[in-house]
Design a protein around this motif. Structure first.
Motif, PDB file in Angstrom:
ATOM      1  N   TRP A 209       0.710  -1.351  -0.045  1.00 54.99           N
ATOM      2  CA  TRP A 209       0.094   0.030   0.035  1.00 54.99           C
ATOM      3  C   TRP A 209       0.705   1.400   0.021  1.00 54.99           C
ATOM      4  O   TRP A 209       0.581   2.189   0.751  1.00 54.99           O
ATOM      5  CB  TRP A 209      -0.883   0.056   1.177  1.00 54.99           C
ATOM      6  N   ARG A 210       1.995   1.399  -0.706  1.00 52.65           N
ATOM      7  CA  ARG A 210       3.011   2.284  -0.816  1.00 52.65           C
ATOM      8  C   ARG A 210       3.575   2.712   0.331  1.00 52.65           C
ATOM      9  O   ARG A 210       4.808   3.346   0.156  1.00 52.65           O
ATOM     10  CB  ARG A 210       2.197   3.553  -1.533  1.00 52.65           C
ATOM     11  N   ILE A 211       3.118   2.715   1.591  1.00 50.39           N
ATOM     12  CA  ILE A 211       3.544   3.420   2.840  1.00 50.39           C
ATOM     13  C   ILE A 211       4.027   2.313   3.937  1.00 50.39           C
ATOM     14  O   ILE A 211       4.809   2.724   4.675  1.00 50.39           O
ATOM     15  CB  ILE A 211       2.558   4.478   3.478  1.00 50.39           C
ATOM     16  N   LEU A 212       3.873   0.868   3.724  1.00 55.35           N
ATOM     17  CA  LEU A 212       4.338  -0.008   4.524  1.00 55.35           C
ATOM     18  C   LEU A 212       5.094  -0.826   3.701  1.00 55.35           C
ATOM     19  O   LEU A 212       4.951  -1.231   2.745  1.00 55.35           O
ATOM     20  CB  LEU A 212       3.139  -0.828   4.877  1.00 55.35           C
ATOM     21  N   ALA A 213       6.252  -1.056   4.577  1.00 53.86           N
ATOM     22  CA  ALA A 213       7.423  -1.747   4.120  1.00 53.86           C
ATOM     23  C   ALA A 213       8.014  -2.997   5.081  1.00 53.86           C
ATOM     24  O   ALA A 213       7.913  -2.645   6.092  1.00 53.86           O
ATOM     25  CB  ALA A 213       8.503  -0.975   3.567  1.00 53.86           C
ATOM     26  N   LEU A 214       8.233  -4.269   4.588  1.00 50.27           N
ATOM     27  CA  LEU A 214       9.010  -5.010   5.384  1.00 50.27           C
ATOM     28  C   LEU A 214      10.290  -5.470   4.661  1.00 50.27           C
ATOM     29  O   LEU A 214      10.333  -6.073   3.675  1.00 50.27           O
ATOM     30  CB  LEU A 214       8.116  -6.310   5.203  1.00 50.27           C
ATOM     31  N   ASP A 215      11.484  -5.099   5.502  1.00 51.59           N
ATOM     32  CA  ASP A 215      12.672  -5.622   4.984  1.00 51.59           C
ATOM     33  C   ASP A 215      13.332  -6.726   5.833  1.00 51.59           C
ATOM     34  O   ASP A 215      13.193  -6.809   7.312  1.00 51.59           O
ATOM     35  CB  ASP A 215      13.743  -4.285   5.231  1.00 51.59           C
ATOM     36  N   THR A 216      13.463  -7.861   5.251  1.00 54.56           N
ATOM     37  CA  THR A 216      13.608  -9.159   5.950  1.00 54.56           C
ATOM     38  C   THR A 216      14.931  -9.825   5.342  1.00 54.56           C
ATOM     39  O   THR A 216      15.155  -9.727   4.113  1.00 54.56           O
ATOM     40  CB  THR A 216      12.592 -10.072   5.898  1.00 54.56           C
ATOM     41  N   ARG A 217      15.521 -10.531   6.248  1.00 55.14           N
ATOM     42  CA  ARG A 217      16.683 -11.311   5.809  1.00 55.14           C
ATOM     43  C   ARG A 217      16.583 -12.814   6.567  1.00 55.14           C
ATOM     44  O   ARG A 217      16.622 -12.700   7.667  1.00 55.14           O
ATOM     45  CB  ARG A 217      18.016 -10.751   5.755  1.00 55.14           C
ATOM     46  N   LEU A 218      16.594 -13.704   5.882  1.00 53.04           N
ATOM     47  CA  LEU A 218      16.669 -15.243   6.407  1.00 53.04           C
ATOM     48  C   LEU A 218      17.839 -15.953   6.126  1.00 53.04           C
ATOM     49  O   LEU A 218      18.119 -15.872   5.133  1.00 53.04           O
ATOM     50  CB  LEU A 218      15.164 -16.022   6.099  1.00 53.04           C
TER      51      LEU A 218
ATOM     52  N   LEU B 127       9.773  -3.908  10.222  1.00 52.56           N
ATOM     53  CA  LEU B 127       8.445  -3.590   9.595  1.00 52.56           C
ATOM     54  C   LEU B 127       8.149  -2.045  10.056  1.00 52.56           C
ATOM     55  O   LEU B 127       8.368  -1.677  10.946  1.00 52.56           O
ATOM     56  CB  LEU B 127       7.291  -4.424  10.204  1.00 52.56           C
ATOM     57  N   PHE B 128       7.891  -1.235   8.899  1.00 56.53           N
ATOM     58  CA  PHE B 128       8.027   0.132   9.021  1.00 56.53           C
ATOM     59  C   PHE B 128       6.942   0.822   7.991  1.00 56.53           C
ATOM     60  O   PHE B 128       6.834   0.429   7.008  1.00 56.53           O
ATOM     61  CB  PHE B 128       9.515   0.940   9.182  1.00 56.53           C
ATOM     62  N   PHE B 129       6.570   2.130   8.559  1.00 57.47           N
ATOM     63  CA  PHE B 129       5.924   2.970   7.672  1.00 57.47           C
ATOM     64  C   PHE B 129       6.857   3.791   6.964  1.00 57.47           C
ATOM     65  O   PHE B 129       7.619   4.690   7.680  1.00 57.47           O
ATOM     66  CB  PHE B 129       4.829   3.836   8.249  1.00 57.47           C
ATOM     67  N   ASP B 130       6.751   4.000   5.669  1.00 56.69           N
ATOM     68  CA  ASP B 130       7.484   4.691   4.890  1.00 56.69           C
ATOM     69  C   ASP B 130       6.911   5.876   4.036  1.00 56.69           C
ATOM     70  O   ASP B 130       6.129   5.715   3.267  1.00 56.69           O
ATOM     71  CB  ASP B 130       8.535   3.740   3.882  1.00 56.69           C
TER      72      ASP B 130
ATOM     73  N   MET C 132      10.056   9.844   6.076  1.00 55.29           N
ATOM     74  CA  MET C 132      10.334   9.491   7.377  1.00 55.29           C
ATOM     75  C   MET C 132       9.987   7.803   7.266  1.00 55.29           C
ATOM     76  O   MET C 132       9.354   7.317   6.486  1.00 55.29           O
ATOM     77  CB  MET C 132       9.094  10.113   8.328  1.00 55.29           C
ATOM     78  N   GLN C 133      10.653   7.214   8.332  1.00 55.12           N
ATOM     79  CA  GLN C 133      10.180   6.019   8.612  1.00 55.12           C
ATOM     80  C   GLN C 133      10.305   5.804  10.119  1.00 55.12           C
ATOM     81  O   GLN C 133      10.892   6.088  10.754  1.00 55.12           O
ATOM     82  CB  GLN C 133      11.303   5.069   8.047  1.00 55.12           C
ATOM     83  N   VAL C 134       9.082   5.003  10.463  1.00 50.44           N
ATOM     84  CA  VAL C 134       8.942   4.510  11.876  1.00 50.44           C
ATOM     85  C   VAL C 134       8.421   3.205  11.723  1.00 50.44           C
ATOM     86  O   VAL C 134       7.334   2.898  11.210  1.00 50.44           O
ATOM     87  CB  VAL C 134       7.634   5.614  12.450  1.00 50.44           C
ATOM     88  N   GLY C 135       9.047   2.581  12.789  1.00 50.69           N
ATOM     89  CA  GLY C 135       8.673   0.968  12.809  1.00 50.69           C
ATOM     90  C   GLY C 135       9.408   0.183  13.894  1.00 50.69           C
ATOM     91  O   GLY C 135      10.035   0.734  14.963  1.00 50.69           O
ATOM     92  N   PHE C 136       9.331  -1.167  13.621  1.00 50.42           N
ATOM     93  CA  PHE C 136       9.915  -2.033  14.762  1.00 50.42           C
ATOM     94  C   PHE C 136      10.944  -2.783  13.933  1.00 50.42           C
ATOM     95  O   PHE C 136      10.717  -3.277  12.782  1.00 50.42           O
ATOM     96  CB  PHE C 136       8.744  -2.713  15.353  1.00 50.42           C
ATOM     97  N   GLU C 137      12.086  -3.300  14.508  1.00 50.51           N
ATOM     98  CA  GLU C 137      12.811  -4.216  14.019  1.00 50.51           C
ATOM     99  C   GLU C 137      13.264  -5.219  15.032  1.00 50.51           C
ATOM    100  O   GLU C 137      13.291  -5.125  16.214  1.00 50.51           O
ATOM    101  CB  GLU C 137      14.149  -3.543  13.550  1.00 50.51           C
ATOM    102  N   ALA C 138      13.226  -6.626  14.562  1.00 52.01           N
ATOM    103  CA  ALA C 138      13.319  -7.947  15.363  1.00 52.01           C
ATOM    104  C   ALA C 138      14.609  -8.745  14.873  1.00 52.01           C
ATOM    105  O   ALA C 138      14.459  -9.027  13.665  1.00 52.01           O
ATOM    106  CB  ALA C 138      12.003  -8.556  15.620  1.00 52.01           C
ATOM    107  N   PHE C 139      15.173  -9.217  15.728  1.00 49.40           N
ATOM    108  CA  PHE C 139      16.494 -10.178  15.439  1.00 49.40           C
ATOM    109  C   PHE C 139      16.064 -11.662  16.120  1.00 49.40           C
ATOM    110  O   PHE C 139      16.028 -11.342  17.314  1.00 49.40           O
ATOM    111  CB  PHE C 139      17.717  -9.763  15.510  1.00 49.40           C
TER     112      PHE C 139
END
Length: 706
Positions: A573-582, A604-607, A616-623
């Motif tokens: 939806w243009r504003i939500l992004a998920l950057d992931t590495r497995l 997982l962040f809003f861009d 602006m980017q605001v979100g959470f990151e987990a490892f």
């Protein structure tokens, strides 16, 4: 904090100059196959404020064996995941956090290395070093400055400053300074790093002569507490973590390094038309010296009637130069000292005491002179835009001296100097090499290389020759600048044991080993398609050398490691992004080189753009990584060794972050380890070294140019 006023004064002084604001993200050199294609580069430059007059700064990385024209890239000002400031997260790799920035850390994922050149085999601060090969060499006609500052929890600070400018036509000079000051949460866990590099590069008017040079100074100092001595759950009850019992009370590791590097190359050829060649040189130099204007890409981009490509040009359809190749010579002089000092020796913490029962001052001093002479046909620096045949061959010679022992003379001996003389080692190596790459229609690439390793003086060591060989095939789905495609490669190494694995003397460790050559057979394949990056590899080890709690040992078993990784940034939806590495890994050995089976880092962040002007980017990151028998850390050696007594991992390490850009300054705010005190007290990736509890940090990075 006592140094903060000095930094603020420095920043204020620089801000008084007539410059403009901007930013870039500091990264290690990446594979050239991952560089954005030229149309995408121009699109990024336009999106980030590049114009006909300002906004684009070009640089290139030095390559150990290849010569030719520089593969210019430009500073990327994209703000994505800017909050990843800690060096252990560099290149989005997985590493074990020991609780403070700047400490020696261990890798959590397998990485194949086929470097045969001389290395002492003990580089605990490798992640933080300034070297000739992770230095960005610039070409910009106007002053360019970068300032970077991070303030973290527990008074943690990181400051970096860079300045560069072309002082003459084709001659660029620059300097960079970096400092890390991190007191740490627990007693005796502080770090202090200082890095300085002064660098320069020159490209002659006729593009025949190139030179790069630099001086690099690295000084690292980290206190070593040996880990806490009570269970992690009990340590959580201490409101003041500085009084938690630790193992070592007055120990530290110090690394001090000085390196000088210079490389020169000259291109030989015949000019067919002097007049047209003179026009070519004028246009080419105007293109080179106007890189900040966004007009010069020097990488196969058409510039009017002149097409610049790999040291050749065409004007009105007439070839201007017949190339015979380039001759290159490089000289690297390096001196470094590693010292472990424990002024309050506790015999319970060491396997043995050979000399002094009151203190330890173990020192290792290494001097290295490296010369490389090579001949290059074609341009093997640039990958996609090269000739049909690219060939380079030459030889490297290493001359090194290693001295290891106690800093204090042994006065009990009749001849104290003899104590040192017995533990000096001189090394001489010769490395002939050859590399070949074939380019079929800019879509099919076949490359191969071989290097032979021979020791010039064998003394009492049994093995003295080795070699490595590699082959790789790349296919790109189209001839455009897109990097979508796949690759397959094979590598084999039969390398001499490192000097540190063969001999060492200190107050608490001594060995004199005679190992056979370890061998590695490595296969890898992968693809890049529509943003997906997939890579799978398998490595088989024979005669593997590994560290035990008291010595090095050589395994008589053959084992394999399989690894596959997948990464992608998804947009919703243009504003939500998920950057992931497995990453998935499997080791057939149950005792050597244990790695987590599964690891992942996802953000997982809003861009979006706030008020139409502020990205602006605001979100959470987990490892997360699955539990495994992580390696123990040996402070006296600055290395990790395998064990089977304790498992770590199995917890989620979560952060919240906010990234934004104001004008051309990037800013981040980050709250680390949100789950501390909420989801238990098992936040420990290396035995005895808890990860810092919930902390807040912020950082800002400016880019100044005019």
């Amino acid at each position: 904090m006592k140094y903060l006023p000095k930094y603020l004064i420095l920043i204020f002084t620089l801000c008084l100059s007539n410059v403009a604001l901007g930013q870039y993200e500091y990264t290690q050199p990446a594979d050239t196959t991952n560089v954005p294609p030229e149309p995408e580069r121009r699109e990024i430059a336009s999106r980030e404020g590049g114009s006909a007059n300002r906004g684009i700064v070009y640089f290139f990385y030095e390559n150990k064996f290849n010569v030719g024209r520089p593969d210019l890239q430009f500073i990327d000002t994209i703000k994505t995941l800017f909050h990843r400031y800690n060096p252990i997260m560099r290149n989005n790799a997985f590493r074990a956090d020991r609780g403070n920035m700047g400490l020696i850390v261990d890798d959590l994922e397998f990485s194949f290395r086929n470097d045969l050149l001389f290395s002492y085999g003990r580089s605990p601060f490798e992640l933080y070093r300034f070297t000739p090969f992770n230095t960005k060499f610039y070409q910009n006609t106007i002053p360019y400055v970068e300032l970077y500052y991070v303030q973290g929890g527990e008074r943690k600070q990181n400051f970096r400053m860079l300045f560069t400018q072309n002082v003459l036509r084709g001659l660029n000079v620059g300097a960079e300074y970096n400092v890390i000051m991190a007191p740490g949460v627990y007693h005796r866990s502080s770090t202090r790093h200082n890095n300085v590099r002064v660098f320069s590069n020159f490209i002659s008017e006729n593009q025949r002569y190139r030179a790069v040079a630099g001086y690099f100074f690295n000084h690292f100092q980290s206190n070593e507490n040996g880990g806490i001595t009570i269970p992690l759950q009990s340590a959580a009850d201490f409101s003041n973590k500085q009084i938690v019992p630790i193992r070592l009370l007055q120990a530290e590791n110090v690394w001090r390094e000085n390196t000088f590097y210079i490389r020169q190359s000259y291109h030989f050829g015949i000019n067919r038309n002097r007049r047209q060649n003179r026009i070519q040189n004028e246009v080419l130099n105007d293109n080179l010296n106007d890189t900040l204007n966004g007009n010069g890409y020097m990488n196969g981009i058409e510039n009017g009637e002149l097409k610049i490509e790999n040291g050749y040009s065409e004007a009105n359809g007439v070839n201007q130069r017949i190339s015979f190749g380039s001759l290159s010579h490089s000289l690297e002089v390096q001196r470094f000292r590693m010292m472990f000092n424990d002024r309050q020796l506790n015999p319970e913490n060491y396997p043995a005491i050979f000399r002094d029962s009151t203190q330890t001052r173990d020192s290792t001093f290494v001097e290295l002179i490296r010369n490389t002479l090579s001949w290059n046909i074609g341009d093997v620096t640039s990958f996609r835009n090269s000739q049909f045949l690219n060939l380079s061959f030459g030889a490297t010679m290493d001359l090194a001296r290693v001295r290891t022992g106690d800093v204090i003379f042994d006065t009990l001996k009749s001849d104290p100097v003899e104590y040192y003389r017995n533990f000096n080692r001189d090394f001489g190596y010769l490395y002939p090499f050859a590399n070949l790459r074939l380019n079929f229609r800019d879509r099919y690439f076949l490359s191969a290389g071989i290097m032979y390793q021979t020791r010039l003086s064998t003394r009492d060591l049994r093995t003295f020759t080795g070699f490595s060989a590699n082959a790789r095939f790349d296919y790109f789905f189209n001839q455009a600048r897109s990097n979508d495609g796949f690759f397959a490669e094979a590598n084999f190494t039969d390398v001499l044991p490192r000097p540190f694995q063969q001999f060492y003397i200190s107050n608490n460790f001594r060995w004199e080993n005679s190992f056979t050559n370890p061998q590695t057979l490595h296969f890898a394949a992968g693809a890049r398609w529509r943003g997906f990056r997939l890579r799978s590899e398998i490595a088989t080890f024979n005669n593997f050398i590994y560290l035990t709690p008291t010595n090095f040992a050589q395994s008589n078993e053959t084992f394999s490691i399989f690894k596959t990784s997948l990464e992608r940034t998804f947009r919703f939806w243009r504003i939500l992004a998920l950057d992931t590495r497995l990453v998935y890994q499997h080791n057939t050995s149950e005792t050597i080189m244990q790695l987590p089976t599964f690891s992942t880092r996802s953000a997982l962040f809003f861009d979006f753009i706030l008020l139409g002007t502020t990205p602006m980017q605001v979100g959470f990151e987990a490892f997360y990584n699955t539990p495994f028998h992580s390696r123990f850390f040996n402070p006296a050696l600055g290395m990790f060794y395998d064990q089977r007594q304790l498992q770590t991992g199995g917890f989620v390490f979560a952060d919240a972050f906010l990234n934004l850009r104001i004008a051309r300054a990037n800013v981040f705010f980050r709250m680390s380890n949100l789950g501390a005190n909420w989801w238990g007290y098992n936040y420990m990736m290396t035995n005895g070294y808890p990860i810092a509890y919930r902390t807040f940090s912020f950082g800002v990075l400016w880019r100044f140019y005019d």
